[in-house]
Design a protein around this motif. Structure first.
Motif, PDB file in Angstrom:
ATOM      1  N   LYS A 208       0.783  -1.117  -0.029  1.00 37.70           N
ATOM      2  CA  LYS A 208      -0.189  -0.057  -0.119  1.00 37.70           C
ATOM      3  C   LYS A 208       1.046   1.196   0.040  1.00 37.70           C
ATOM      4  CE  LYS A 208      -3.904  -2.096   2.441  1.00 37.70           C
ATOM      5  NZ  LYS A 208      -4.727  -2.045   3.321  1.00 37.70           N
ATOM      6  N   SER A 210      -0.197   4.354  -0.958  1.00 36.33           N
ATOM      7  CA  SER A 210      -0.973   5.534  -0.835  1.00 36.33           C
ATOM      8  C   SER A 210      -0.803   6.375   0.293  1.00 36.33           C
ATOM      9  CB  SER A 210      -2.578   5.242  -1.174  1.00 36.33           C
ATOM     10  OG  SER A 210      -2.830   4.560   0.144  1.00 36.33           O
ATOM     11  N   THR A 212      -1.860   9.900   2.713  1.00 39.36           N
ATOM     12  CA  THR A 212      -2.985  10.817   3.093  1.00 39.36           C
ATOM     13  C   THR A 212      -2.755  12.052   2.452  1.00 39.36           C
ATOM     14  OG1 THR A 212      -1.686  11.465   5.085  1.00 39.36           O
ATOM     15  CG2 THR A 212      -3.120   9.561   5.487  1.00 39.36           C
ATOM     16  N   GLN A 217       1.952  10.038   5.917  1.00 41.20           N
ATOM     17  CA  GLN A 217       1.957   8.697   6.499  1.00 41.20           C
ATOM     18  C   GLN A 217       1.114   7.754   5.436  1.00 41.20           C
ATOM     19  OE1 GLN A 217       3.109   7.421   9.388  1.00 41.20           O
ATOM     20  NE2 GLN A 217       3.408   9.500  10.498  1.00 41.20           N
ATOM     21  N   SER A 219      -1.377   5.151   4.138  1.00 42.09           N
ATOM     22  CA  SER A 219      -2.644   4.675   4.792  1.00 42.09           C
ATOM     23  C   SER A 219      -2.688   3.279   4.958  1.00 42.09           C
ATOM     24  CB  SER A 219      -3.737   4.694   3.640  1.00 42.09           C
ATOM     25  OG  SER A 219      -5.047   4.525   4.074  1.00 42.09           O
ATOM     26  N   SER A 221      -3.983   0.049   7.670  1.00 45.48           N
ATOM     27  CA  SER A 221      -5.123  -0.307   8.847  1.00 45.48           C
ATOM     28  C   SER A 221      -4.552  -0.435  10.292  1.00 45.48           C
ATOM     29  CB  SER A 221      -6.051  -1.367   8.441  1.00 45.48           C
ATOM     30  OG  SER A 221      -5.409  -2.608   8.349  1.00 45.48           O
TER      31      SER A 221
END
Length: 429
Positions: A208, A210, A212, A217, A219, A221
């Protein structure tokens, strides 16, 4: 045979939201992938999990009990309150005076006593918690203190999550300061996971990329972060062939051998962990190169980091190929982690021909844990920010109302300053 498996069994103690969420991921890995013969250092004779789950609010533990499969928690070991601890170390450490909540510590220690009595030989405790939240930091500190006083012969290994540097709570610097000082005093070893670093690793592992809106930071979970921490724990603490008996029985030595290997000096016990897992045909030299990429090289002032000692745990499905590359791998690790020259045996290695992190196919995993001077960077930041707040008198009344006075803060400042000085001197001839 069960009696022998139980002899070195340990107790897992999950405290607060963070500790129980990491525990949830840990028990899913363990209960799903571990061989039946290796379960008993982690499970009781009746098949129930050797864990006590403590939180001052019920939501996280309720979810944990629902989601962990193929393993059951003892009802008496679920210790739940009805009110949080307000992200306040002193509130978590001291508790509150209402009759329903006052016995939370007593209930936990009573459950702990009964678990100890179920063991043929109690060897120690692994405690999962955070530095930031009131329950994880405050009650976690209090439980470490109580367990050390009541069972002084047992080891205590802390698995600790440090908050994001940018800020999780206005009180996080006080909470981190006080909790770090307590676990430095009462624990034998600390597996320290910093949220910013865990987030980067989780983002890399899940591909991941991507960001913010701030662009700072990735993205990722919270579950992915907790899964990464649990995977590192599995890499280090699940049974390995190197430590089994001649009859291939695991007696649960891994957490305590880790402490003995990596924490020979009581003033330096904070451990950095890196992990790489790859499928298919890949060389161990390549896996090692990937693992050392995440090692912090220098502090903010440019001073190179060093390691007191390093443990490498290699797991590879279906073969013993690591043994052919072991010398070159350990040489590369010794150089990358800058092991101190005065330690005659700075590198330790464990191997297992099964990869619990990816058991379904041919795969390699390398988990490296080091007593590394980068711990001083975290502590130095905590000291600076907590001292600035303390000198300004910010939020101190929130701590004093629960009995946390100037002496507690001064002791904590002194303790962490001493640890920072020790780590800063690691590379000095």
């Amino acid at each position: 045979m069960l009696g022998m498996w139980e002899k070195m069994s340990l107790i897992w103690l999950q405290v607060g939201q963070c500790g129980n969420q990491i525990g949830q991921e840990w028990w899913q890995i363990l209960s799903s992938n571990i061989a039946e013969a290796d379960r008993y250092p982690y499970f009781s004779r009746d098949g129930l999990i050797n864990a006590i789950c403590v939180d001052t609010e019920p939501k996280v533990i309720r979810k944990l009990r629902q989601q962990v499969k193929r393993g059951y928690f003892r009802d008496a070991n679920i210790i739940v309150g009805q009110r949080g601890r307000g992200n306040n170390w002193a509130y978590g450490y001291q508790g509150i005076s209402t009759s329903g909540e006052k016995n939370l510590l007593d209930r936990t220690m009573e459950a702990f006593r009964k678990e100890v009595e179920r063991r043929d030989c109690y060897s120690g405790t692994v405690i999962l918690h955070s530095l930031c939240g009131g329950t994880g930091s405050g009650m976690g500190s209090r439980l470490c203190e109580e367990i050390r006083d009541t069972y002084p012969a047992g080891y205590i290994l802390s698995v600790t999550a440090a908050p994001h540097e940018a800020g999780d709570s206005p009180l996080q610097h006080y909470n981190s300061l006080l909790c770090l000082a307590w676990i430095q005093r009462f624990c034998d070893g600390v597996l320290l996971f910093q949220n910013d670093e865990v987030m980067k690793r989780a983002a890399s592992l899940t591909e991941k990329k991507s960001f913010t809106a701030s662009g700072l930071q990735p993205s990722v979970s919270l579950t992915s972060m907790n899964t990464h921490i649990a995977s590192c724990l599995a890499g280090l603490l699940c049974p390995v062939y190197s430590l089994k008996t001649r009859s291939s029985v695991s007696v649960g030595l891994e957490p305590w051998e880790l402490i003995r290997s990596l924490c020979p000096i009581s003033t330096m016990k904070f451990l950095h962990t890196s992990q790489v897992c790859r499928r298919g045909s890949v060389s161990w030299d390549k896996v090692t190169s990937l693992a050392v990429q995440t090692v912090p090289r220098a502090d903010p002032h440019g001073q190179l980091h060093h390691s007191l000692s390093v443990l490498a745990v290699a797991r590879n499905s279906q073969d013993y190929s690591f043994l052919l590359s072991q010398d070159s791998v350990l040489t590369k690790l010794r150089q990358a982690y800058r092991c101190v020259t005065w330690n005659p045996s700075p590198i330790h290695c464990w191997t297992d021909p099964q990869n619990i992190l990816d058991p379904s196919c041919h795969s390699h995993s390398l988990t490296v844990c080091a007593n590394h001077s980068s711990a001083a960077d975290l502590m130095s930041g905590v000291l600076t920010k907590a001292r600035r707040m303390y000198d300004a008198g910010a939020y101190l009344h929130w701590y004093r109302r629960y009995g946390c006075e100037d002496d507690h803060f001064q002791m904590s400042f002194d303790a962490l300053n001493s640890v920072v000085d020790e780590y800063r001197g690691l590379g000095v001839p």
